[in-house]
Design a protein around this motif. Structure first.
Motif, PDB file in Angstrom:
ATOM      1  N   SER A  98       0.742  -1.326  -0.201  1.00 17.82           N
ATOM      2  CA  SER A  98      -0.002  -0.190  -0.058  1.00 17.82           C
ATOM      3  C   SER A  98       0.747   1.290   0.056  1.00 17.82           C
ATOM      4  N   ASP A  99       1.956   1.029   0.710  1.00 15.50           N
ATOM      5  CA  ASP A  99       3.089   2.477   0.805  1.00 15.50           C
ATOM      6  C   ASP A  99       3.385   2.618  -0.550  1.00 15.50           C
ATOM      7  N   LEU A 100       3.706   1.580  -1.373  1.00 13.68           N
ATOM      8  CA  LEU A 100       4.443   1.701  -2.991  1.00 13.68           C
ATOM      9  C   LEU A 100       3.246   2.342  -3.665  1.00 13.68           C
ATOM     10  N   VAL A 101       1.895   1.825  -3.350  1.00 22.05           N
ATOM     11  CA  VAL A 101       0.814   2.169  -4.264  1.00 22.05           C
ATOM     12  C   VAL A 101       0.960   3.924  -4.039  1.00 22.05           C
ATOM     13  N   ILE A 102       0.983   4.313  -2.731  1.00 20.57           N
ATOM     14  CA  ILE A 102       0.741   5.806  -2.603  1.00 20.57           C
ATOM     15  C   ILE A 102       1.726   6.741  -3.367  1.00 20.57           C
ATOM     16  N   VAL A 103       3.088   6.091  -3.128  1.00 16.37           N
ATOM     17  CA  VAL A 103       4.124   6.814  -4.020  1.00 16.37           C
ATOM     18  C   VAL A 103       4.212   6.808  -5.483  1.00 16.37           C
ATOM     19  N   ILE A 104       3.702   5.646  -6.125  1.00 16.46           N
ATOM     20  CA  ILE A 104       3.734   5.805  -7.443  1.00 16.46           C
ATOM     21  C   ILE A 104       2.216   6.685  -7.908  1.00 16.46           C
ATOM     22  N   THR A 105       1.337   6.499  -7.261  1.00 14.64           N
ATOM     23  CA  THR A 105       0.285   7.331  -7.433  1.00 14.64           C
ATOM     24  C   THR A 105       0.358   8.917  -7.222  1.00 14.64           C
ATOM     25  N   ASP A 106       1.075   9.057  -6.354  1.00 11.32           N
ATOM     26  CA  ASP A 106       1.722  10.679  -6.400  1.00 11.32           C
ATOM     27  C   ASP A 106       2.518  10.963  -7.544  1.00 11.32           C
ATOM     28  N   ILE A 107       3.442  10.166  -7.781  1.00 16.04           N
ATOM     29  CA  ILE A 107       4.140  10.543  -9.152  1.00 16.04           C
ATOM     30  C   ILE A 107       3.256  10.585 -10.551  1.00 16.04           C
ATOM     31  N   VAL A 108       2.282   9.635 -10.375  1.00 15.86           N
ATOM     32  CA  VAL A 108       1.323   9.651 -11.780  1.00 15.86           C
ATOM     33  C   VAL A 108       0.492  11.052 -11.738  1.00 15.86           C
ATOM     34  N   GLN A 109      -0.124  11.538 -10.582  1.00 16.55           N
ATOM     35  CA  GLN A 109      -0.766  12.486 -10.462  1.00 16.55           C
ATOM     36  C   GLN A 109       0.137  13.830 -10.531  1.00 16.55           C
ATOM     37  N   SER A 110       1.200  13.917 -10.015  1.00 17.13           N
ATOM     38  CA  SER A 110       1.936  15.120 -10.364  1.00 17.13           C
ATOM     39  C   SER A 110       2.617  15.189 -11.562  1.00 17.13           C
ATOM     40  N   CYS A 111       2.803  14.197 -12.197  1.00 13.80           N
ATOM     41  CA  CYS A 111       3.514  14.213 -13.571  1.00 13.80           C
ATOM     42  C   CYS A 111       2.406  14.141 -14.735  1.00 13.80           C
TER      43      CYS A 111
END
Length: 484
Positions: A201-214
């Motif tokens: 779940s921690d990994l999902v939060i990190v990659i989701t943030d990258i997708v949204q910010s980019c």
């Protein structure tokens, strides 16, 4: 001249066609303006930029490198020597004759950075130091130097081509910043192989943030190939991680849809790369490739691992919709045949019963039962012994009722930090081995006899199988140079 005239005509025609369309906004105007500027700027720069970025997106790094080397020779001013400065890139555009010359030199280094990124070489240890520092420094230096191109082009205002370089450089810096973020994300993944409990779940939060910010960054038309492949990369890993989490919660349809989305993203990405496959699996879990970079290969292995895990967790559900022979044939083509491994172990160890037990209590109201369930169907949360169903069992599909109270008691009273436990019940004249293989799933092996807790065959299998099903080996092998 004809090229410029045709582009002007095309621009006027498109403007007239969509003049009253509210969706024809400033971004559409900018895209058309880029086409016009590129046509007016000259054929060499136009062909270079239109060729270079697609090559990077197709993993054709050697071709991209050759392209930049040839362009560097053309734009290099008389008497200038590349790399003569103490800096990796030089101190200013004056060393390269123009902002275009500085950008071309930066793009040559950009090829090196992208190739190292896709090869995962930054995860390797180099003595006491990590190679990620080298690649991070390269990306950071590129951002610094490309910003000089942006600033120089803004200040010069010598024409539309300089304006184009300024816009392009600004968007390219956003792309490089995104790559630094994903590097840190992959470093997190590579460290997870040594963890007892992996929090996906921690990994999902990190990659989701990258997708949204980019999602709104680096959208320059010339960077479209890079934006597309970067999006496919991030989406693929996001869908795979979500599939892993949903699978652990025994959600059949939701995890299946995430696997399908991941497969679609990887297939699209692979088609973009235009590299040929040497052998393709009919099961869809894995393929042998020629010339594919390590990152793409690892993502396909991750998908194959999850497909194998899916076929085990939902074996009974899948088996109801096909014949035994067809089911066996499909599973044997998977990356790992977890079902066969359990069956073989049961026969060789003479175990009475082998089972994967799900802790429904930890799922609460989100538990919906096996297989597909209509979203409006009311589900009653299982109670008592039924709150620990067997999601896979062998050699019988039904759980052994006489042993289940003991199994549930051992699971609920098991120490949280225990890797494996072995208990002999004199009254039942049985021995129980338990090992946690997932956040909510426990591997249970029952012997209707006294079995030594030091039995090497049983212990080795429990450890190896638990590690495989957790994906420990997969994450350990994320680092290049480690063979699995």
């Amino acid at each position: 001249m004809n090229c410029t005239f045709n582009s002007e005509c095309q621009l006027k025609h498109t403007e007239g066609k969509h003049r009253n369309n509210p969706r024809f906004n400033s971004y559409n105007n900018f895209q058309l303006k880029v086409i016009l500027i590129m046509a007016a700027s000259g054929s060499r720069e136009e062909k270079f930029l239109e060729t270079f970025f697609p090559l990077i997106s197709q993993f054709a790094f050697d071709k991209a490198k050759d392209l930049t080397e040839k362009e560097k020779e053309i734009v290099k001013p008389a008497g200038a020597v590349f790399g003569s400065s103490s800096s990796v890139f030089g101190s200013s555009s004056s060393l390269f004759g123009s902002t275009w010359g500085l950008l071309v030199h930066c793009l040559a280094q950009f090829v090196t950075a992208e190739k190292a990124y896709m090869s995962l070489s930054f995860l390797e240890q180099k003595g006491f130091f990590h190679r990620s520092k080298d690649l991070k420094s390269l990306y950071q230096n590129l951002i610094t130097e490309i910003k000089k191109v942006e600033d120089s082009s803004d200040q010069s205002r010598q024409g539309e081509f300089e304006e184009l370089l300024a816009h392009l450089s600004g968007h390219l810096c956003h792309y490089l910043t995104a790559k630094l973020k994903t590097m840190e994300f992959y470093e997190q993944i590579s460290a997870m192989g040594t963890m007892k409990v992996i929090n996906y779940s921690d990994l999902v939060i990190v990659i989701t943030d990258i997708v949204q910010s980019c999602s709104k960054s680096f959208h320059h038309p010339l960077l479209s190939p890079l934006k597309a492949t970067f999006g496919l990369e991030c989406d693929a890993i996001l869908h795979l991680l979500q599939a892993q989490i949903l699978m652990s919660d025994w959600k059949f349809l939701a995890s299946l849809m995430q696997l399908y989305e991941a497969h679609t993203k990887l297939t699209t990405w692979g088609a973009t790369a235009q590299l040929k496959e040497t052998k393709k699996s009919t099961f869809g879990s894995s393929s042998k490739h020629s010339g594919w970079p390590a990152l793409y290969l690892w993502l396909t292995k991750y998908k194959g691992f999850l497909l194998s895990k899916f076929s085990l967790y939902f074996y009974d559900v899948l088996q109801k919709h096909t014949t035994n022979n067809e089911m066996k044939g499909l599973i044997t083509k998977a990356t790992e045949d977890f079902v066969a491994r359990l069956m073989t172990f049961q026969r060789r160890s003479d175990a009475h019963y082998v089972s994967l037990v799900l802790d429904v209590q930890s799922l609460g109201s989100s538990y919906i039962g096996p297989g597909y369930n209509h979203p409006e169907k009311h589900h009653t949360t299982p109670q008592g012994l039924d709150s620990f169903p067997s999601i896979f069992s062998y050699p019988h599909s039904e759980r052994p009722a006489q042993h289940w109270p003991n199994v549930v008691s051992l699971i609920t009273n098991r120490p949280q930090d225990s890797k494996m436990i072995c208990v002999h019940d004199k009254k039942a004249q049985s021995t129980y081995f338990l090992s946690q293989v997932d956040t909510k799933v426990t591997l249970v092996v029952i012997f209707e006899s006294k079995k030594s807790e030091k039995d090497s065959y049983v212990n080795n299998f429990m450890v190896e199988f638990s590690s495989s099903l957790k994906g420990t080996k997969l994450f350990n092998h994320f680092k290049p140079g480690i063979k699995g």
